[in-house]
Design an enzyme around this catalytic site. Structure first.
Site, PDB file in Angstrom:
ATOM      1  N   MET A   1       0.844  -1.174   0.000  1.00 10.93           N
ATOM      2  CA  MET A   1       0.000   0.000   0.000  1.00 10.93           C
ATOM      3  C   MET A   1       0.879   1.223   0.000  1.00 10.93           C
ATOM      4  SD  MET A   1      -1.468   2.309   2.401  1.00 10.93           S
ATOM      5  CE  MET A   1      -2.139   3.753   2.164  1.00 10.93           C
ATOM      6  N   PRO A   2       1.262   1.692  -1.152  1.00 10.00           N
ATOM      7  CA  PRO A   2       2.008   2.938  -1.172  1.00 10.00           C
ATOM      8  C   PRO A   2       1.107   4.133  -0.865  1.00 10.00           C
ATOM      9  CG  PRO A   2       2.366   1.670  -3.177  1.00 10.00           C
ATOM     10  CD  PRO A   2       1.237   1.033  -2.437  1.00 10.00           C
TER      11      PRO A   2
END
Length: 127
Positions: A1-2
């Site tokens: 999850m950037p």
């Protein structure tokens, strides 16, 4: 999850900002295997006097169209993957938005998986 933070000088149209965000996300999907629906981005526009940068650092000639991109993401990607990301991002933003590669500054912040909460006060990635 950037988590992607995009900073640029104020005054660009919404279509430009959206194209930047789209290109950055596409580059992450292509180069570092981010799932297509895993998209969390914040775009911040700044007055000229608050975008401070060296216009010639490392011999790279930057203009006032400089864009700062900071991506916080899970640790574990190789240097090769990161280089591929930088190149793909410069390519996509140059083609789709006309952003010069010299005006793209990218910073990756690697964190361990237990540094994320996606809601509900839980650490969903913690093992």
């Amino acid at each position: 999850m950037p988590l992607v933070r995009i900073s640029l000088r104020e005054g660009k149209p919404e279509t430009y900002r959206r194209a930047l965000a789209d290109g950055i996300h596409r580059a992450m999907v292509d180069a570092i295997n981010v799932p297509p629906l895993d998209r969390f981005q914040v775009i911040a526009e700044h007055p000229a006097e608050t975008m401070i940068y060296d216009p010639v650092y490392l011999g790279i000639i930057r203009s006032d169209d400089v864009v700062f991109v900071q991506i916080t993401l899970n640790a574990g990607r190789s240097t090769e993957q990161k280089r591929a990301l930088y190149a793909r991002m410069a390519e996509l933003l140059g083609v789709n938005r006309g952003l010069r590669p010299q005006d793209l500054l990218i910073s990756l912040v690697d964190v361990s998986r237990d540094n994320w909460s996606f809601g509900n006060g839980e650490a969903q990635y913690a093992v």
